[in-house]
Design an enzyme around this catalytic site. Sequence first.
Site, PDB file in Angstrom:
ATOM      1  CG  PHE A  95      -1.859   1.103   1.377  1.00  9.54           C
ATOM      2  CD1 PHE A  95      -3.044   1.097   0.662  1.00  9.54           C
ATOM      3  CD2 PHE A  95      -1.594   2.165   2.220  1.00  9.54           C
ATOM      4  CE1 PHE A  95      -3.956   2.138   0.789  1.00  9.54           C
ATOM      5  CE2 PHE A  95      -2.493   3.206   2.353  1.00  9.54           C
ATOM      6  CZ  PHE A  95      -3.679   3.194   1.630  1.00  9.54           C
ATOM      7  CG  ASN A 189      -3.959   3.446   7.628  1.00 12.83           C
ATOM      8  OD1 ASN A 189      -5.182   3.394   7.584  1.00 12.83           O
ATOM      9  ND2 ASN A 189      -3.231   3.890   6.610  1.00 12.83           N
ATOM     10  N   PRO A 190      -5.519   0.147   9.596  1.00 20.36           N
ATOM     11  CG  PRO A 190      -7.454  -0.517  10.726  1.00 20.36           C
ATOM     12  CD  PRO A 190      -6.405   0.570  10.695  1.00 20.36           C
TER      13      PRO A 190
END
Length: 298
Positions: A95, A189-190
Amino acid sequence: MTAGNGPSLAEAVREATEVLAAAGVPSPRVDAELLAEHLLGVGLGRLRALMLGDAPAPEGYADLVAERAQRIPLQHITGVAHFRYLELAVGPGVFIPRPETESVVQLVIDRLQGVAHPKVVDLGTGSGAIAGSIAHEIPGAEVHAVEYSVFAHAWAAKNLAPLGVHLVRGDLRDALPEHNGTFDVVVSNPPYIPAEAIPNEPEVALHDPPEALYGGGADGMELPTAAAASAARLLVPGGYFVMEHAEVQSEWIAGMLTRTGKWSEVTTHRDLNGKDRATSAVLTVSDLTASADTVRIV
Protein backbone atom coordinates in the site's frame (compact mmCIF):
# COMPACT_ATOMS: atom_id res chain seq x y z
CA MET A 1 20.45 12.84 -22.33
CA THR A 2 18.66 13.46 -25.56
CA ALA A 3 20.44 14.78 -28.60
CA GLY A 4 20.73 18.51 -29.10
CA ASN A 5 17.70 18.60 -31.37
CA GLY A 6 15.43 16.98 -28.77
CA PRO A 7 12.99 18.93 -26.62
CA SER A 8 14.30 21.05 -23.82
CA LEU A 9 13.59 20.04 -20.26
CA ALA A 10 11.06 22.85 -19.88
CA GLU A 11 9.28 21.87 -23.11
CA ALA A 12 9.22 18.20 -22.12
CA VAL A 13 7.78 18.92 -18.68
CA ARG A 14 5.15 21.21 -20.19
CA GLU A 15 4.13 18.55 -22.73
CA ALA A 16 4.14 15.87 -20.03
CA THR A 17 1.85 18.00 -17.88
CA GLU A 18 -0.62 18.22 -20.77
CA VAL A 19 -0.47 14.45 -21.35
CA LEU A 20 -1.03 13.65 -17.68
CA ALA A 21 -3.84 16.19 -17.34
CA ALA A 22 -5.61 14.63 -20.32
CA ALA A 23 -5.26 11.21 -18.66
CA GLY A 24 -6.99 12.49 -15.52
CA VAL A 25 -3.94 12.40 -13.26
CA PRO A 26 -4.87 14.53 -10.21
CA SER A 27 -1.59 16.50 -10.00
CA PRO A 28 -0.19 16.53 -13.55
CA ARG A 29 2.39 19.31 -13.16
CA VAL A 30 3.83 17.95 -9.93
CA ASP A 31 4.00 14.42 -11.30
CA ALA A 32 5.65 15.62 -14.51
CA GLU A 33 8.33 17.37 -12.48
CA LEU A 34 8.83 14.43 -10.12
CA LEU A 35 9.33 12.02 -13.02
CA ALA A 36 11.97 14.31 -14.51
CA GLU A 37 13.61 14.76 -11.13
CA HIS A 38 13.66 10.99 -10.66
CA LEU A 39 15.65 10.52 -13.87
CA LEU A 40 18.00 13.44 -13.27
CA GLY A 41 18.45 12.88 -9.53
CA VAL A 42 18.93 16.58 -8.87
CA GLY A 43 16.11 17.54 -6.48
CA LEU A 44 13.09 19.67 -7.35
CA GLY A 45 14.80 22.98 -6.67
CA ARG A 46 17.65 22.23 -9.05
CA LEU A 47 15.22 20.79 -11.61
CA ARG A 48 13.25 24.03 -11.72
CA ALA A 49 16.46 26.00 -12.11
CA LEU A 50 17.47 23.82 -15.05
CA MET A 51 14.06 24.42 -16.64
CA LEU A 52 14.86 28.13 -16.82
CA GLY A 53 17.70 27.36 -19.21
CA ASP A 54 18.05 25.14 -22.27
CA ALA A 55 18.85 21.87 -20.51
CA PRO A 56 17.69 18.86 -22.53
CA ALA A 57 15.02 16.43 -21.36
CA PRO A 58 16.44 13.27 -19.80
CA GLU A 59 16.51 10.10 -21.84
CA GLY A 60 13.53 7.82 -21.20
CA TYR A 61 11.37 10.62 -19.84
CA ALA A 62 8.57 10.16 -22.38
CA ASP A 63 8.37 6.46 -21.49
CA LEU A 64 7.85 7.22 -17.80
CA VAL A 65 5.24 9.85 -18.61
CA ALA A 66 3.39 7.30 -20.75
CA GLU A 67 3.37 4.85 -17.82
CA ARG A 68 1.98 7.50 -15.48
CA ALA A 69 -0.66 8.39 -18.06
CA GLN A 70 -1.85 4.77 -17.78
CA ARG A 71 -2.49 5.62 -14.09
CA ILE A 72 0.33 3.46 -12.80
CA PRO A 73 1.12 5.02 -9.40
CA LEU A 74 3.94 7.54 -9.49
CA GLN A 75 5.58 5.73 -6.57
CA HIS A 76 5.61 2.43 -8.47
CA ILE A 77 7.45 4.14 -11.31
CA THR A 78 10.03 5.87 -9.12
CA GLY A 79 10.16 3.15 -6.45
CA VAL A 80 9.97 5.78 -3.74
CA ALA A 81 7.28 7.23 -1.46
CA HIS A 82 7.98 10.30 0.67
CA PHE A 83 6.37 10.23 4.11
CA ARG A 84 7.16 12.84 6.76
CA TYR A 85 10.98 12.73 6.97
CA LEU A 86 11.39 9.32 5.36
CA GLU A 87 12.03 8.11 1.83
CA LEU A 88 10.41 4.67 1.64
CA ALA A 89 11.00 1.93 -0.89
CA VAL A 90 7.66 0.87 -2.39
CA GLY A 91 6.32 -1.05 -5.35
CA PRO A 92 3.77 -3.67 -6.37
CA GLY A 93 2.35 -5.57 -3.41
CA VAL A 94 2.44 -2.79 -0.84
CA PHE A 95 0.00 0.00 0.00
CA ILE A 96 1.35 3.42 -0.96
CA PRO A 97 1.39 5.59 2.20
CA ARG A 98 -0.88 8.64 2.04
CA PRO A 99 -0.18 12.19 3.26
CA GLU A 100 -3.21 12.11 5.60
CA THR A 101 -1.59 9.31 7.59
CA GLU A 102 1.16 11.72 8.59
CA SER A 103 -1.40 13.31 10.94
CA VAL A 104 -1.83 9.97 12.71
CA VAL A 105 1.91 9.81 13.34
CA GLN A 106 1.77 13.33 14.76
CA LEU A 107 -0.89 12.27 17.26
CA VAL A 108 1.47 9.55 18.54
CA ILE A 109 4.43 11.91 18.73
CA ASP A 110 2.40 14.52 20.61
CA ARG A 111 1.14 11.88 23.03
CA LEU A 112 4.66 10.66 23.81
CA GLN A 113 6.20 14.06 24.52
CA GLY A 114 8.26 13.71 27.67
CA VAL A 115 7.88 9.91 27.87
CA ALA A 116 11.26 8.22 28.27
CA HIS A 117 11.82 5.09 26.18
CA PRO A 118 8.20 4.49 25.13
CA LYS A 119 7.16 1.17 23.65
CA VAL A 120 5.03 1.42 20.50
CA VAL A 121 3.54 -1.05 18.04
CA ASP A 122 2.12 -0.44 14.56
CA LEU A 123 -0.48 -3.06 13.61
CA GLY A 124 -0.63 -3.65 9.85
CA THR A 125 2.45 -1.63 9.02
CA GLY A 126 2.42 -2.02 5.22
CA SER A 127 5.48 -0.17 3.91
CA GLY A 128 6.49 0.66 7.47
CA ALA A 129 5.63 4.35 7.14
CA ILE A 130 4.09 4.81 10.59
CA ALA A 131 6.48 2.60 12.54
CA GLY A 132 9.50 4.00 10.72
CA SER A 133 8.49 7.59 11.31
CA ILE A 134 7.97 7.00 15.03
CA ALA A 135 11.34 5.28 15.33
CA HIS A 136 12.99 8.11 13.41
CA GLU A 137 11.34 10.96 15.27
CA ILE A 138 11.29 9.61 18.84
CA PRO A 139 14.85 8.71 19.83
CA GLY A 140 14.90 5.97 22.42
CA ALA A 141 11.51 4.53 21.48
CA GLU A 142 11.18 0.77 21.23
CA VAL A 143 9.10 0.30 18.09
CA HIS A 144 7.47 -2.91 16.87
CA ALA A 145 5.56 -3.50 13.65
CA VAL A 146 3.28 -6.30 12.45
CA GLU A 147 2.46 -7.13 8.83
CA TYR A 148 0.55 -10.13 7.44
CA SER A 149 1.20 -9.83 3.68
CA VAL A 150 4.36 -11.56 2.48
CA PHE A 151 4.92 -8.87 -0.16
CA ALA A 152 4.28 -5.90 2.13
CA HIS A 153 6.42 -7.50 4.83
CA ALA A 154 9.34 -7.62 2.39
CA TRP A 155 9.01 -3.90 1.62
CA ALA A 156 8.65 -3.09 5.33
CA ALA A 157 11.76 -5.12 6.16
CA LYS A 158 13.77 -3.07 3.68
CA ASN A 159 12.47 0.21 5.09
CA LEU A 160 12.52 -0.59 8.81
CA ALA A 161 15.77 -2.51 9.27
CA PRO A 162 17.93 0.67 9.20
CA LEU A 163 15.64 2.27 11.78
CA GLY A 164 15.88 -0.53 14.35
CA VAL A 165 12.17 -1.43 14.28
CA HIS A 166 11.25 -4.93 15.45
CA LEU A 167 9.22 -6.28 12.51
CA VAL A 168 7.28 -9.53 12.64
CA ARG A 169 5.11 -11.21 10.05
CA GLY A 170 1.79 -11.91 11.69
CA ASP A 171 -1.92 -11.23 11.88
CA LEU A 172 -2.91 -8.06 13.73
CA ARG A 173 -5.75 -10.06 15.32
CA ASP A 174 -3.48 -12.22 17.48
CA ALA A 175 0.06 -10.87 17.05
CA LEU A 176 2.66 -10.44 19.79
CA PRO A 177 0.92 -12.29 22.66
CA GLU A 178 4.25 -12.36 24.50
CA HIS A 179 4.01 -8.55 24.71
CA ASN A 180 0.48 -8.35 26.15
CA GLY A 181 0.01 -5.39 28.49
CA THR A 182 3.39 -3.80 27.76
CA PHE A 183 2.91 -1.14 25.06
CA ASP A 184 2.47 2.56 25.76
CA VAL A 185 0.95 3.17 22.32
CA VAL A 186 -0.77 1.02 19.71
CA VAL A 187 -1.28 2.66 16.33
CA SER A 188 -2.95 1.20 13.27
CA ASN A 189 -4.05 2.09 9.77
CA PRO A 190 -5.90 -1.15 9.05
CA PRO A 191 -7.80 -2.01 5.85
CA TYR A 192 -11.29 -0.54 6.21
CA ILE A 193 -12.99 -0.30 2.80
CA PRO A 194 -16.39 -2.11 2.66
CA ALA A 195 -16.57 -5.22 0.52
CA GLU A 196 -18.75 -3.71 -2.20
CA ALA A 197 -16.99 -0.35 -2.40
CA ILE A 198 -14.63 0.10 -5.34
CA PRO A 199 -12.15 2.99 -5.05
CA ASN A 200 -12.60 5.68 -7.70
CA GLU A 201 -8.92 6.21 -8.45
CA PRO A 202 -7.36 3.66 -10.84
CA GLU A 203 -4.09 3.95 -8.91
CA VAL A 204 -5.86 2.54 -5.85
CA ALA A 205 -8.36 0.15 -7.46
CA LEU A 206 -5.85 -1.48 -9.80
CA HIS A 207 -2.52 -1.19 -8.01
CA ASP A 208 -2.93 -1.12 -4.23
CA PRO A 209 -3.13 -4.72 -2.94
CA PRO A 210 -6.73 -5.72 -2.07
CA GLU A 211 -5.67 -7.11 1.30
CA ALA A 212 -4.51 -3.60 2.24
CA LEU A 213 -7.82 -2.02 1.24
CA TYR A 214 -10.78 -4.17 2.26
CA GLY A 215 -11.47 -4.42 5.97
CA GLY A 216 -13.64 -7.53 5.92
CA GLY A 217 -17.39 -7.83 6.05
CA ALA A 218 -20.01 -5.77 4.24
CA ASP A 219 -19.10 -2.65 6.23
CA GLY A 220 -15.32 -3.14 6.20
CA MET A 221 -15.19 -3.09 9.99
CA GLU A 222 -13.85 -6.56 10.81
CA LEU A 223 -10.17 -5.61 10.83
CA PRO A 224 -10.63 -2.20 12.50
CA THR A 225 -12.64 -3.94 15.25
CA ALA A 226 -9.90 -6.56 15.56
CA ALA A 227 -7.22 -3.87 15.76
CA ALA A 228 -9.07 -2.25 18.65
CA ALA A 229 -9.38 -5.60 20.45
CA SER A 230 -5.66 -6.25 19.99
CA ALA A 231 -4.86 -2.77 21.25
CA ALA A 232 -6.82 -3.45 24.44
CA ARG A 233 -4.81 -6.64 24.88
CA LEU A 234 -1.40 -5.12 24.15
CA LEU A 235 -1.56 -1.79 25.98
CA VAL A 236 -0.60 -0.99 29.54
CA PRO A 237 -3.50 0.47 31.58
CA GLY A 238 -3.74 4.10 30.54
CA GLY A 239 -2.07 3.29 27.21
CA TYR A 240 -2.99 5.19 24.03
CA PHE A 241 -4.62 3.73 20.92
CA VAL A 242 -5.06 5.63 17.64
CA MET A 243 -6.49 4.27 14.41
CA GLU A 244 -7.01 5.73 10.96
CA HIS A 245 -10.31 5.12 9.15
CA ALA A 246 -12.62 6.51 6.48
CA GLU A 247 -14.39 9.77 7.26
CA VAL A 248 -17.83 8.11 7.17
CA GLN A 249 -16.72 5.51 9.75
CA SER A 250 -15.74 7.90 12.56
CA GLU A 251 -19.02 7.80 14.43
CA TRP A 252 -19.28 4.02 14.19
CA ILE A 253 -15.74 3.50 15.47
CA ALA A 254 -16.16 5.94 18.36
CA GLY A 255 -19.36 4.13 19.34
CA MET A 256 -17.70 0.74 19.06
CA LEU A 257 -14.85 1.75 21.34
CA THR A 258 -17.17 3.30 23.90
CA ARG A 259 -19.52 0.28 23.98
CA THR A 260 -16.72 -2.11 24.88
CA GLY A 261 -16.33 -0.38 28.23
CA LYS A 262 -12.55 -0.65 27.92
CA TRP A 263 -11.77 2.86 26.70
CA SER A 264 -11.92 6.42 27.96
CA GLU A 265 -11.19 9.75 26.25
CA VAL A 266 -12.56 8.47 22.94
CA THR A 267 -11.71 11.28 20.53
CA THR A 268 -12.24 11.83 16.81
CA HIS A 269 -9.44 13.70 15.04
CA ARG A 270 -9.63 15.69 11.84
CA ASP A 271 -6.89 15.55 9.24
CA LEU A 272 -5.39 18.57 7.49
CA ASN A 273 -8.37 18.63 5.12
CA GLY A 274 -10.81 18.87 8.02
CA LYS A 275 -12.07 15.30 7.61
CA ASP A 276 -12.69 12.92 10.54
CA ARG A 277 -9.96 10.43 9.67
CA ALA A 278 -8.68 9.05 12.98
CA THR A 279 -9.97 8.05 16.40
CA SER A 280 -7.99 7.72 19.59
CA ALA A 281 -8.77 6.34 23.03
CA VAL A 282 -7.09 5.57 26.34
CA LEU A 283 -7.28 2.09 27.88
CA THR A 284 -9.13 2.40 31.16
CA VAL A 285 -7.39 1.44 34.37
CA SER A 286 -10.74 0.24 35.67
CA ASP A 287 -13.83 -0.71 33.66
CA LEU A 288 -15.85 1.37 36.11
CA THR A 289 -14.42 4.57 34.65
CA ALA A 290 -15.61 3.83 31.12
CA SER A 291 -19.30 4.53 31.73
CA ALA A 292 -18.73 8.28 31.86
CA ASP A 293 -16.97 8.43 28.49
CA THR A 294 -17.86 11.11 26.05
CA VAL A 295 -16.81 11.39 22.44
CA ARG A 296 -15.00 14.59 21.56
CA ILE A 297 -14.18 16.12 18.19
CA VAL A 298 -10.87 17.95 17.85
